[in-house]
Design a protein around this motif. Sequence first.
Motif, PDB file in Angstrom:
ATOM      1  N   ASP A  11      50.354  45.584  32.501  1.00 51.27           N
ATOM      2  CA  ASP A  11      51.392  45.209  33.460  1.00 51.27           C
ATOM      3  C   ASP A  11      50.926  45.445  34.894  1.00 51.27           C
ATOM      4  N   VAL A  12      50.111  46.483  35.097  1.00 49.09           N
ATOM      5  CA  VAL A  12      49.564  46.741  36.426  1.00 49.09           C
ATOM      6  C   VAL A  12      48.549  45.654  36.786  1.00 49.09           C
ATOM      7  N   THR A  13      47.697  45.299  35.824  1.00 53.21           N
ATOM      8  CA  THR A  13      46.705  44.249  36.059  1.00 53.21           C
ATOM      9  C   THR A  13      47.383  42.938  36.423  1.00 53.21           C
ATOM     10  N   GLU A  14      48.452  42.598  35.722  1.00 53.38           N
ATOM     11  CA  GLU A  14      49.163  41.350  36.005  1.00 53.38           C
ATOM     12  C   GLU A  14      49.828  41.392  37.376  1.00 53.38           C
ATOM     13  N   ALA A  15      50.368  42.551  37.747  1.00 57.97           N
ATOM     14  CA  ALA A  15      50.979  42.687  39.069  1.00 57.97           C
ATOM     15  C   ALA A  15      49.934  42.483  40.164  1.00 57.97           C
ATOM     16  N   ILE A  16      48.726  42.984  39.935  1.00 60.00           N
ATOM     17  CA  ILE A  16      47.647  42.815  40.910  1.00 60.00           C
ATOM     18  C   ILE A  16      47.249  41.349  41.009  1.00 60.00           C
ATOM     19  N   ARG A  17      47.137  40.668  39.870  1.00 57.84           N
ATOM     20  CA  ARG A  17      46.788  39.244  39.883  1.00 57.84           C
ATOM     21  C   ARG A  17      47.817  38.444  40.685  1.00 57.84           C
ATOM     22  N   LEU A  21      37.076  40.174  42.600  1.00 62.60           N
ATOM     23  CA  LEU A  21      38.467  40.035  42.187  1.00 62.60           C
ATOM     24  C   LEU A  21      38.863  38.561  42.186  1.00 62.60           C
ATOM     25  N   VAL A  22      38.584  37.874  43.300  1.00 65.11           N
ATOM     26  CA  VAL A  22      38.944  36.461  43.401  1.00 65.11           C
ATOM     27  C   VAL A  22      38.115  35.626  42.439  1.00 65.11           C
ATOM     28  N   LEU A  23      36.830  35.957  42.290  1.00 62.27           N
ATOM     29  CA  LEU A  23      35.984  35.216  41.362  1.00 62.27           C
ATOM     30  C   LEU A  23      36.511  35.317  39.939  1.00 62.27           C
ATOM     31  N   ASP A  24      37.105  36.446  39.607  1.00 64.84           N
ATOM     32  CA  ASP A  24      37.666  36.636  38.271  1.00 64.84           C
ATOM     33  C   ASP A  24      38.886  35.755  38.056  1.00 64.84           C
ATOM     34  N   LEU A  25      39.589  35.411  39.155  1.00 62.21           N
ATOM     35  CA  LEU A  25      40.808  34.618  39.046  1.00 62.21           C
ATOM     36  C   LEU A  25      40.573  33.130  39.282  1.00 62.21           C
ATOM     37  N   VAL A  26      39.384  32.769  39.749  1.00 58.58           N
ATOM     38  CA  VAL A  26      39.096  31.369  40.065  1.00 58.58           C
ATOM     39  C   VAL A  26      39.318  30.433  38.874  1.00 58.58           C
ATOM     40  N   PRO A  27      38.879  30.796  37.648  1.00 57.84           N
ATOM     41  CA  PRO A  27      39.115  29.871  36.528  1.00 57.84           C
ATOM     42  C   PRO A  27      40.578  29.517  36.344  1.00 57.84           C
ATOM     43  N   ALA A  28      41.480  30.466  36.550  1.00 57.20           N
ATOM     44  CA  ALA A  28      42.905  30.177  36.410  1.00 57.20           C
ATOM     45  C   ALA A  28      43.370  29.206  37.481  1.00 57.20           C
ATOM     46  N   VAL A  29      42.853  29.343  38.693  1.00 63.66           N
ATOM     47  CA  VAL A  29      43.213  28.430  39.782  1.00 63.66           C
ATOM     48  C   VAL A  29      42.678  27.036  39.488  1.00 63.66           C
ATOM     49  N   ALA A  30      41.435  26.958  39.008  1.00 66.96           N
ATOM     50  CA  ALA A  30      40.812  25.663  38.762  1.00 66.96           C
ATOM     51  C   ALA A  30      41.462  24.926  37.607  1.00 66.96           C
ATOM     52  N   ALA A  31      41.800  25.676  36.564  1.00 66.90           N
ATOM     53  CA  ALA A  31      42.396  25.035  35.401  1.00 66.90           C
ATOM     54  C   ALA A  31      43.770  24.488  35.724  1.00 66.90           C
ATOM     55  N   GLU A  78      46.255  57.830  32.858  1.00 67.35           N
ATOM     56  CA  GLU A  78      46.828  56.499  32.689  1.00 67.35           C
ATOM     57  C   GLU A  78      47.452  56.090  34.002  1.00 67.35           C
ATOM     58  N   GLU A  79      47.388  54.810  34.324  1.00 64.41           N
ATOM     59  CA  GLU A  79      47.894  54.322  35.591  1.00 64.41           C
ATOM     60  C   GLU A  79      49.414  54.306  35.610  1.00 64.41           C
ATOM     61  N   ALA A  80      49.923  54.383  36.799  1.00 60.54           N
ATOM     62  CA  ALA A  80      51.367  54.244  36.980  1.00 60.54           C
ATOM     63  C   ALA A  80      51.617  53.212  38.060  1.00 60.54           C
ATOM     64  N   ALA A  81      52.450  52.213  37.765  1.00 61.24           N
ATOM     65  CA  ALA A  81      52.777  51.193  38.752  1.00 61.24           C
ATOM     66  C   ALA A  81      53.761  51.766  39.753  1.00 61.24           C
ATOM     67  N   GLY A 139      45.949  45.474  51.190  1.00 59.64           N
ATOM     68  CA  GLY A 139      47.098  44.579  51.216  1.00 59.64           C
ATOM     69  C   GLY A 139      47.515  44.153  49.819  1.00 59.64           C
ATOM     70  N   ILE A 140      46.533  43.918  48.961  1.00 62.51           N
ATOM     71  CA  ILE A 140      46.822  43.541  47.578  1.00 62.51           C
ATOM     72  C   ILE A 140      47.559  44.672  46.865  1.00 62.51           C
ATOM     73  N   ALA A 141      47.052  45.899  47.037  1.00 61.68           N
ATOM     74  CA  ALA A 141      47.687  47.046  46.395  1.00 61.68           C
ATOM     75  C   ALA A 141      49.116  47.219  46.884  1.00 61.68           C
ATOM     76  N   ARG A 142      49.300  47.067  48.185  1.00 68.81           N
ATOM     77  CA  ARG A 142      50.640  47.229  48.759  1.00 68.81           C
ATOM     78  C   ARG A 142      51.598  46.182  48.204  1.00 68.81           C
ATOM     79  N   ARG A 143      51.145  44.941  48.127  1.00 72.03           N
ATOM     80  CA  ARG A 143      52.013  43.873  47.626  1.00 72.03           C
ATOM     81  C   ARG A 143      52.299  44.056  46.140  1.00 72.03           C
ATOM     82  N   ALA A 144      51.315  44.570  45.381  1.00 67.81           N
ATOM     83  CA  ALA A 144      51.494  44.772  43.943  1.00 67.81           C
ATOM     84  C   ALA A 144      52.319  46.013  43.627  1.00 67.81           C
ATOM     85  N   GLY A 145      52.513  46.889  44.627  1.00 73.56           N
ATOM     86  CA  GLY A 145      53.261  48.120  44.399  1.00 73.56           C
ATOM     87  C   GLY A 145      52.483  49.149  43.622  1.00 73.56           C
ATOM     88  N   VAL A 146      51.151  49.159  43.805  1.00 72.48           N
ATOM     89  CA  VAL A 146      50.304  50.133  43.117  1.00 72.48           C
ATOM     90  C   VAL A 146      49.421  50.826  44.148  1.00 72.48           C
TER      91      VAL A 146
END
Length: 207
Positions: free
Chosen positions: A25-31, A72-82, A4-7, A50-57
Motif C-alpha cells: 500500500d505504501v509502494t502504491e501510494a508512492i507510485r 523511480l520514473v524508469l520503473d514506472l515508464v512501462p505503465a505510462v507507455a502501455a 515494517e513501514e508505516a504510511a 516532494g514525492i514522499a510528502r505527497r504520498a504521506g510517507v
Amino acid sequence: MANEEAAGGGPARRAPAGAAVLREDVTEAIREAVFAELAAVGYGRMSMEGIARRAGVGKAAVYRRWRSKLPLVLDLVPAVAAGGLPVPDTGTLHGDVRELLEVAARALSHPVAAQIIPDLLAEAARSPEMAEALRTALRDAQGGIAAAVVGKAVARGELPPSTDPELALAFLAGPVYWHLSVMRSPLPPSQLDALATAVTSALRSPG
C-alpha cells in the motif's frame, strides 16, 4: 532487525527478523504520488522529498525502494507507455484500428497523461537511460498490441503476411499523438472514423 513501514509518517512497527518488509500500500501510494508530481511540477522540478510528502510517507520509504528519481520514473515508464491499451477483437481490421485509435485518444486526452508524456519525451532527449526505457516500453507494450492486430488481420486474409507491425504502430500512434499532444486539438468521432479508414487503407496498400 528491520522495521515494517508505516504510511502517513506514523510510528513503524517491528517486523520479523530478516529483510525490510516493503508494504504494497505504501509502494502504491508512492507510485500515485509520482504521477501527480510529474503532472504538477514536471520531471526537472520533481524531488524525492516532494514525492514522499505527497504520498504521506517518510523520505526513507521512498529511498528504500528507489535510490533517486530517475530509477523511480524508469520503473514506472512501462505503465505510462502501455496506457492500459487492450488488444481489440472486433472481427475486422477496420474495427480493430478504430477501437485502438479511440482508446489511445482517450488515454492521451487524460489531463495527467497530457502533462506527463510530453515531459518524459523531453527528458528522453537529455537522458539516454530515459530514451531507452521509453523505447523498450513502447516496443514491449504497444508494439505487442500492434503485432496482435496485424496477426489477426493476416489470419483473416485482410493483410498480407509481410505486413510490418512496427509500421502499423506508426500509422496508429502518429496521428493521435500529433493531434492531441503536439497540436492540442481534439479528435471527434468523425475524425477517428476517417483516421481508421486511412490507416486501414495504408496497411492494405502494397508496399
